[in-house]
Design a protein around this motif. Structure first.
Motif, PDB file in Angstrom:
ATOM      1  N   SER A  39       0.285  34.483 -28.460  1.00  0.00           N
ATOM      2  CA  SER A  39       0.013  33.833 -27.942  1.00  0.00           C
ATOM      3  C   SER A  39       0.050  33.613 -26.519  1.00  0.00           C
ATOM      4  CB  SER A  39       0.427  32.400 -28.409  1.00  0.00           C
ATOM      5  OG  SER A  39       0.263  31.735 -29.487  1.00  0.00           O
ATOM      6  N   ALA A  40      -0.358  32.826 -25.570  1.00  0.00           N
ATOM      7  CA  ALA A  40      -0.320  32.288 -24.777  1.00  0.00           C
ATOM      8  C   ALA A  40       0.922  32.123 -23.943  1.00  0.00           C
ATOM      9  CB  ALA A  40      -1.042  31.565 -23.630  1.00  0.00           C
ATOM     10  N   THR A  45      -1.636  28.104 -21.787  1.00  0.00           N
ATOM     11  CA  THR A  45      -2.871  27.174 -22.032  1.00  0.00           C
ATOM     12  C   THR A  45      -3.637  25.901 -20.882  1.00  0.00           C
ATOM     13  OG1 THR A  45      -2.853  28.962 -24.032  1.00  0.00           O
ATOM     14  CG2 THR A  45      -5.009  27.303 -23.484  1.00  0.00           C
ATOM     15  N   GLU A 126      -3.722  34.301 -23.228  1.00  0.00           N
ATOM     16  CA  GLU A 126      -3.138  35.135 -23.608  1.00  0.00           C
ATOM     17  C   GLU A 126      -3.278  37.105 -23.340  1.00  0.00           C
ATOM     18  OE1 GLU A 126      -4.387  33.101 -25.073  1.00  0.00           O
ATOM     19  OE2 GLU A 126      -2.998  31.920 -26.856  1.00  0.00           O
ATOM     20  N   PHE A 189      -6.301  34.178 -30.402  1.00  0.00           N
ATOM     21  CA  PHE A 189      -6.532  32.959 -29.753  1.00  0.00           C
ATOM     22  C   PHE A 189      -8.406  33.120 -29.321  1.00  0.00           C
ATOM     23  CE2 PHE A 189      -7.546  29.768 -25.925  1.00  0.00           C
ATOM     24  CZ  PHE A 189      -7.769  29.099 -26.538  1.00  0.00           C
ATOM     25  N   ARG A 203      -7.764  24.779 -29.889  1.00  0.00           N
ATOM     26  CA  ARG A 203      -6.141  25.412 -29.621  1.00  0.00           C
ATOM     27  C   ARG A 203      -5.290  25.117 -30.834  1.00  0.00           C
ATOM     28  NH1 ARG A 203      -4.596  23.687 -24.935  1.00  0.00           N
ATOM     29  NH2 ARG A 203      -3.279  23.888 -25.430  1.00  0.00           N
ATOM     30  N   GLY A 204      -4.585  26.642 -31.132  1.00  0.00           N
ATOM     31  CA  GLY A 204      -3.439  27.005 -31.667  1.00  0.00           C
ATOM     32  C   GLY A 204      -4.392  27.755 -32.208  1.00  0.00           C
ATOM     33  N   GLY A 205      -5.445  28.167 -31.558  1.00  0.00           N
ATOM     34  CA  GLY A 205      -6.222  29.528 -32.792  1.00  0.00           C
ATOM     35  C   GLY A 205      -5.256  30.859 -33.171  1.00  0.00           C
ATOM     36  N   SER A 206      -3.836  30.848 -32.439  1.00  0.00           N
ATOM     37  CA  SER A 206      -3.892  32.709 -32.834  1.00  0.00           C
ATOM     38  C   SER A 206      -3.400  33.020 -33.900  1.00  0.00           C
ATOM     39  CB  SER A 206      -2.785  32.425 -31.519  1.00  0.00           C
ATOM     40  OG  SER A 206      -2.438  32.310 -30.111  1.00  0.00           O
ATOM     41  N   ASP A 207      -2.716  31.505 -34.554  1.00  0.00           N
ATOM     42  CA  ASP A 207      -2.193  31.321 -36.026  1.00  0.00           C
ATOM     43  C   ASP A 207      -3.672  31.508 -36.808  1.00  0.00           C
ATOM     44  OD1 ASP A 207      -0.107  30.317 -35.023  1.00  0.00           O
ATOM     45  OD2 ASP A 207      -0.985  28.257 -36.416  1.00  0.00           O
TER      46      ASP A 207
END
Ligand code: ADP
Ligand code: ASP
Ligand code: MG
Length: 267
Positions: A39-40, A45, A126, A189, A203-207
């Motif tokens: 993630s960043a 972000t 990121e 992300f 938002r939170g999309g790195s998972d």
């Protein structure tokens, strides 16, 4: 194959990045085949969004905030990489900030900020964190490679919350990993649409990025590393006696995340 993902708090400071590197080195010495998604840096972000909005409003103070974000990333490089080897990383990161500065100048001149431009602005979080961590790993002798997920994750043009084209994405991930020998350090992300324009997964999309990659590669495990020990009975920031759930069904995990447990991104 194992896919690891490190969230904003895990990559938010020199100390925590050092821990991340230890975890990666441990996996590598155990002979594990891994890929890693970042993630960043924590808070970056949100800061980028704020800066974008200020620029669009014609508030020139955005520039001060931008310089503070830049300094945070520079300080991270100084804390992680030997003085003698810092210069190429500085050049890379400075190049990204120059690009971002140009975009923001454009936004402040035309006083307009579309969802598309916001995705581009957010993508720097990121891209910056992953660049710095990749360079740190290389500096430590790890055979690591920066992987821009915009080349792998193909989406529609629903900026801010784009839907993944799995046919194309799965194919590109498989092709990419068939050729890659170095440890892939992947930006979470972000993706791109059919025209190659930057999109984000929400938002939170790195998972989600880690899951998409893990699923495409038929990985045995996807590990989401964060600042809490797993899924808990409630948000520990709100409920002090919340405790970790030892195991949880897929359906229950989905339910928790859909009702706001941001420890896992619902998609
Ligand atoms: P990351 O930046 O690593 O993706 P997030 O902040 O997105 O981390 O998610 C972790 C946070 O999720 C925790 O700090 C915690 O406050 C919050 N959270 C909310 N509900 C839960 C829950 N049921 N179990 C664990 N953490 C939760
Ligand atoms: N950096 C992005 C965000 O803050 C994605 C993520 O951290 O998962 O939403
Ligand atoms: Mg998260």
């Amino acid at each position: 194959m194992k896919v690891l993902k490190f969230g904003g708090t895990s990559v938010g400071s020199v100390e925590s990045i050092k821990q991340v590197i230890q975890i990666l080195e441990k996996n590598l010495t155990e002979g594990e085949r891994i890929a890693v998604v970042f993630s960043a840096m924590g808070g970056a972000t949100n800061r980028l969004i704020e800066i974008g909005r200020m620029a669009a409003a014609g508030n020139q103070e955005y520039f001060e905030l931008l310089k503070a974000v830049e300094e945070r990333h520079f300080a991270t490089i100084r804390g992680l990489i030997n003085v003698k080897q810092q210069s190429s990383t500085f050049a890379n990161v400075k190049g990204l900030f120059n690009e971002l500065e140009d975009i923001l100048r454009g936004v402040s001149l035309i006083r307009e900020l579309t969802a598309r431009t916001m995705d581009l602005i957010m993508s720097f979080g990121e891209r910056l964190s992953t660049t710095i961590i990749t360079e740190t790993l290389k500096n430590k002798g790890v055979n690591a490679e920066f992987c821009d997920s915009r080349k792998l994750i193909h989406t529609n043009s629903h900026f801010g919350m784009a839907d993944v084209n799995f046919e194309l994405t799965n194919r590109h991930i498989l092709e990419h990993f068939a050729k890659a020998s170095a440890l892939q350090c992947i930006t979470g992300f972000i993706g791109s649409n059919a025209e190659g324009i930057t999109t984000t997964l929400g938002r939170g999309g790195s998972d989600y990025t880690a899951s998409i990659i893990g699923a495409a590669l038929d990985a045995q495990v996807i590990e989401i590393w964060t600042d809490v020990d797993g899924m808990m009975t409630a948000d520990p920031r709100k409920v002090t006696n919340a405790f970790t759930i030892p195991s949880i069904s897929y359906a229950e995990a989905m339910e928790l995340s859909h009702f706001g447990a941001k420890v896992i991104y619902p998609p």
